[in-house]
Structure formats: C-alpha cells, structure tokens
Scaffold this motif. Structure first.
Motif, short mmCIF file in Angstrom:
data_model
loop_
_atom_site.label_atom_id
_atom_site.label_comp_id
_atom_site.label_asym_id
_atom_site.label_seq_id
_atom_site.Cartn_x
_atom_site.Cartn_y
_atom_site.Cartn_z
N ASN A 1 -5.43 -56.15 -34.83
CA ASN A 1 -4.41 -56.00 -33.79
C ASN A 1 -3.37 -54.97 -34.19
O ASN A 1 -2.87 -54.22 -33.35
N LEU A 2 -3.04 -54.93 -35.50
CA LEU A 2 -2.04 -53.97 -35.97
C LEU A 2 -2.54 -52.55 -35.79
O LEU A 2 -1.79 -51.67 -35.34
N GLU A 3 -3.81 -52.31 -36.12
CA GLU A 3 -4.38 -50.96 -35.94
C GLU A 3 -4.35 -50.56 -34.47
O GLU A 3 -4.00 -49.43 -34.12
N ARG A 4 -4.76 -51.48 -33.62
CA ARG A 4 -4.77 -51.18 -32.19
C ARG A 4 -3.35 -50.90 -31.68
O ARG A 4 -3.14 -49.99 -30.88
N GLN A 5 -2.41 -51.68 -32.15
CA GLN A 5 -1.03 -51.50 -31.70
C GLN A 5 -0.49 -50.14 -32.14
O GLN A 5 0.15 -49.43 -31.37
N ARG A 6 -0.75 -49.78 -33.38
CA ARG A 6 -0.28 -48.48 -33.90
C ARG A 6 -0.89 -47.33 -33.11
O ARG A 6 -0.20 -46.39 -32.72
N ASN A 7 -2.19 -47.39 -32.90
CA ASN A 7 -2.85 -46.32 -32.15
C ASN A 7 -2.35 -46.27 -30.71
O ASN A 7 -2.18 -45.19 -30.14
N ARG A 8 -2.11 -47.44 -30.13
CA ARG A 8 -1.62 -47.47 -28.75
C ARG A 8 -0.27 -46.80 -28.64
O ARG A 8 0.00 -46.07 -27.69
N GLU A 9 0.58 -46.99 -29.64
CA GLU A 9 1.90 -46.34 -29.64
C GLU A 9 1.74 -44.82 -29.67
O GLU A 9 2.43 -44.10 -28.95
N THR A 10 0.84 -44.35 -30.50
CA THR A 10 0.59 -42.92 -30.58
C THR A 10 -0.01 -42.38 -29.29
O THR A 10 0.43 -41.36 -28.75
N LEU A 11 -1.02 -43.07 -28.78
CA LEU A 11 -1.69 -42.61 -27.57
C LEU A 11 -0.75 -42.63 -26.37
O LEU A 11 -0.83 -41.75 -25.50
N ALA A 12 0.14 -43.61 -26.31
CA ALA A 12 1.09 -43.69 -25.19
C ALA A 12 2.00 -42.47 -25.17
O ALA A 12 2.32 -41.92 -24.10
N ILE A 13 2.41 -42.01 -26.34
CA ILE A 13 3.26 -40.82 -26.42
C ILE A 13 2.49 -39.59 -25.95
O ILE A 13 3.01 -38.74 -25.22
N LEU A 14 1.22 -39.49 -26.33
CA LEU A 14 0.40 -38.36 -25.89
C LEU A 14 0.15 -38.42 -24.39
O LEU A 14 0.20 -37.39 -23.70
N GLU A 15 -0.10 -39.59 -23.87
CA GLU A 15 -0.35 -39.75 -22.44
C GLU A 15 0.86 -39.29 -21.62
O GLU A 15 0.71 -38.63 -20.59
N GLU A 16 2.03 -39.65 -22.12
CA GLU A 16 3.24 -39.24 -21.41
C GLU A 16 3.46 -37.74 -21.52
O GLU A 16 3.80 -37.07 -20.54
N ALA A 17 3.23 -37.21 -22.70
CA ALA A 17 3.48 -35.78 -22.94
C ALA A 17 2.58 -34.90 -22.07
O ALA A 17 3.00 -33.83 -21.62
N PHE A 18 1.35 -35.35 -21.82
CA PHE A 18 0.41 -34.54 -21.05
C PHE A 18 0.20 -35.07 -19.63
O PHE A 18 -0.72 -34.65 -18.93
N ASN A 19 1.08 -35.98 -19.23
CA ASN A 19 1.06 -36.52 -17.85
C ASN A 19 -0.32 -37.06 -17.47
O ASN A 19 -0.83 -36.78 -16.36
N LEU A 20 -0.92 -37.81 -18.35
CA LEU A 20 -2.24 -38.37 -18.08
C LEU A 20 -2.12 -39.59 -17.17
O LEU A 20 -1.21 -40.40 -17.33
N ASP A 21 -3.05 -39.72 -16.26
CA ASP A 21 -3.03 -40.86 -15.35
C ASP A 21 -4.07 -41.90 -15.76
O ASP A 21 -4.55 -42.69 -14.94
N TYR A 22 -4.43 -41.90 -17.04
CA TYR A 22 -5.39 -42.87 -17.57
C TYR A 22 -5.02 -43.18 -19.01
O TYR A 22 -4.28 -42.44 -19.65
N ARG A 23 -5.54 -44.27 -19.51
CA ARG A 23 -5.38 -44.60 -20.93
C ARG A 23 -6.51 -43.93 -21.71
O ARG A 23 -7.69 -44.01 -21.32
N ILE A 24 -6.14 -43.25 -22.76
CA ILE A 24 -7.12 -42.45 -23.50
C ILE A 24 -8.28 -43.31 -23.99
O ILE A 24 -9.44 -42.85 -23.99
N GLU A 25 -8.01 -44.56 -24.36
CA GLU A 25 -9.09 -45.43 -24.87
C GLU A 25 -10.20 -45.61 -23.84
O GLU A 25 -11.35 -45.89 -24.20
N GLU A 26 -9.88 -45.45 -22.58
CA GLU A 26 -10.88 -45.65 -21.53
C GLU A 26 -11.91 -44.52 -21.50
O GLU A 26 -13.00 -44.69 -20.96
N LYS A 27 -11.57 -43.38 -22.09
CA LYS A 27 -12.45 -42.21 -21.97
C LYS A 27 -13.03 -41.73 -23.30
O LYS A 27 -14.01 -40.98 -23.30
N VAL A 28 -12.44 -42.12 -24.40
CA VAL A 28 -12.91 -41.62 -25.68
C VAL A 28 -13.71 -42.70 -26.40
O VAL A 28 -13.36 -43.88 -26.37
N MET A 29 -14.80 -42.28 -27.02
CA MET A 29 -15.65 -43.18 -27.79
C MET A 29 -15.60 -42.76 -29.25
O MET A 29 -15.42 -41.58 -29.56
#
Length: 297
Positions: A161-189
C-alpha cells in the motif's frame, strides 16, 4: 553483429562519465570502485574508439552524470564527433544544470529515474523535486529532446500500500501538470510506457536486482543482448558487456591499453556472445543476473 562480421556495431554504448552519485538509493548497491570523473581528453579518446561501432551513447552505468562539472563540454565533444546522447539522471540536479544543457543538440533523450526519490532514504519535498523536473521538461528550449519518466519500483508480487500511495502521489502531480483526463495506471503496464505529452513518456516496471557474484546462481539458461546491441565502458576505461556490470566483474579489457575494436572481438567477449546464441550464460555474473530472464529461456 555476430562474431564473424567485419565490424561489430551496436545500437548504443554506455560511457560512464562518473562513478559518483549524490544519492544512496536502496535499489542501487554502492560501487566499491574509487570515486572518479572522466577527463575531457579521455572522453574524446573513448569517443574516437567507439565511433566506428555506434552513433548513440548513454552517459551512465553507475553514478549521476549531472554531477560532472564539465557535462557541457562532454556534450559538445559528443556533438562534434557525431554522437547522439541519452542521459539517465535522478533529476535532483536538473535546475542547477539547466544552462549547461541549454542548446546542446547532442542530447537525444533524457530519462528521469523518479523512483530514486522514494528509493533514497531522507528524500523530502516530492512537489519541489518534481516541480524542478517538470519546469525543465516543459521548457520550450528543450522541445527537441525526448523525455522518459521512470518508475521502476514495482514489486514482483502485489505492491505494498505504501508503494502504491507513493507512486500515486507522483503520478497525480504529473497528471495535473500535463492536464491528463485519465489516471496513468489505467494505461501503463509494467515493462511498457505511455505517452503523456509530445515527446514525453512514462514507463513503469518492476524493480530489478543488480547482478552480484554473491547472488544465487540459476541454471544459466536464457538470452541476453549484451555485446549484440550494446556494450559499456566504465569511467576508468574498463569495457564490460552491459550497463548492469557496475563493478567491472566481466572485465573484457581497457580502452586505454587495447583498441575497443579488439576488445569486443576478443576471446572472452566472443565466448559470451556465442554462449547466448546457444541460450547459455557462460559467465558467472550472467548466471546470477535476473534481468536476463526477461528475454525468456
């Protein structure tokens, strides 16, 4: 690329410009080699040695390349000799080095190892760390550069859970910075990437273990692209088969004593290549390298 060809060519050659790093990440064992920064004339010699073999160089094996005080001159030398350069960095020094990287047409791609933030005990201010990187990536002055954000910290089993939480914090910042309308986890494998902006990609993957002679040995079956698509040169000139031999265990020779062309066609080098042609790891370190298993048996 086979041993009987007139001249081995590689997609890339890793050229380590320093063995020093400013972080101590849990996933990266510290080198036992002495601290060293490559000199400009030494770098030029190495470029001349590998010039017939490749047009792409990666400025890392171990160490943080942006620590090199003459990174700008190394990039100029690379451009003058016709090389395209990839830089892999932890990103902590990107603001400090912006002006040294500005206008350097040799730079083809920059990889930011974002997993180094959580991998380094004592890291703080994730927002500030990412803000400096994003400011650089979104700077029009570097619009010609490819960028890859790396989060190579997934565990083989379900991430904690800690790993997921840390990555989510990072990904949320990227999503906002690039105005993404999706969560990155939904598209990356794991093991693949997703394009999040023009020339900007994010790659997630499992954390890999650096090979070590102290690691358990497997059956030695499998394949590797070492000395087929790439080779590496440590800061002291030692040639090794790949960028994961960070301690120079498979020492094929030194470019300051023997021409690179002879080293990569030497007996030990060819023995390794022919072994992998038979799906067999002939070197002890290769039999203790989990990365090899990615290519199947």
């Amino acid at each position: 690329m086979d041993g009987d060809s007139a001249l081995k060519t590689f997609k890339k050659v890793y050229v380590e410009i320093t063995s020093v790093c400013n972080l101590a990440c849990t996933f990266c064992p510290p080198t036992e080699r002495k601290s060293n920064f490559i000199k400009l004339d030494t770098f030029n010699h190495i470029l001349d040695e590998i010039r017939p073999h490749t047009k792409h160089i990666y400025l890392h094996v171990k160490g943080e390349p942006l620590l090199h005080p003459r990174i700008d001159e190394l990039l100029d030398a690379s451009h003058e000799k016709g090389f395209k350069v990839n830089i892999t960095t932890n990103g902590t020094l990107i603001r400090k080095n912006r002006d040294k990287l500005l206008g350097k047409s040799a730079i083809r791609q920059m990889n930011f190892s974002l997993h180094s933030f959580d991998g380094h005990i004592g890291s703080e201010n994730r927002e500030g760390y990412l803000a400096d990187i994003l400011s650089f990536v979104q700077d029009e002055a570097f619009a010609h550069v490819l960028f890859s954000f790396r989060l190579w910290n997934l565990t083989r089993d379900n991430a904690t859970n800690l790993e997921r939480q840390r990555n989510r914090e990072t990904l949320a910042i990227l999503e906002e910075a690039f105005n993404l309308d999706y969560r990155i986890e939904e598209k990356v494998m794991p093991g693949s990437g997703v394009k999040i902006a023009s020339n900007v990609y994010l790659n997630q993957d499992h954390e890999f273990q650096w090979p070590s002679l102290q690691a358990p040995e497997d059956d030695g079956k499998g394949f590797c692209h070492a000395l087929r698509s790439h080779a590496a040169i440590l800061v002291d000139g030692t040639v090794v088969p790949c960028c994961l031999d960070g301690e120079g265990v498979i020492n094929l020779g030194n470019v300051h004593q023997t021409p690179f062309s002879q080293i990569v066609e030497g007996e030990r080098a060819n023995h390794l290549v022919y072994g992998f042609s038979r799906r067999e790891a002939v070197e002890e370190l290769c039999r203790k390298c989990g990365y090899r298993q990615r290519f199947g048996a």
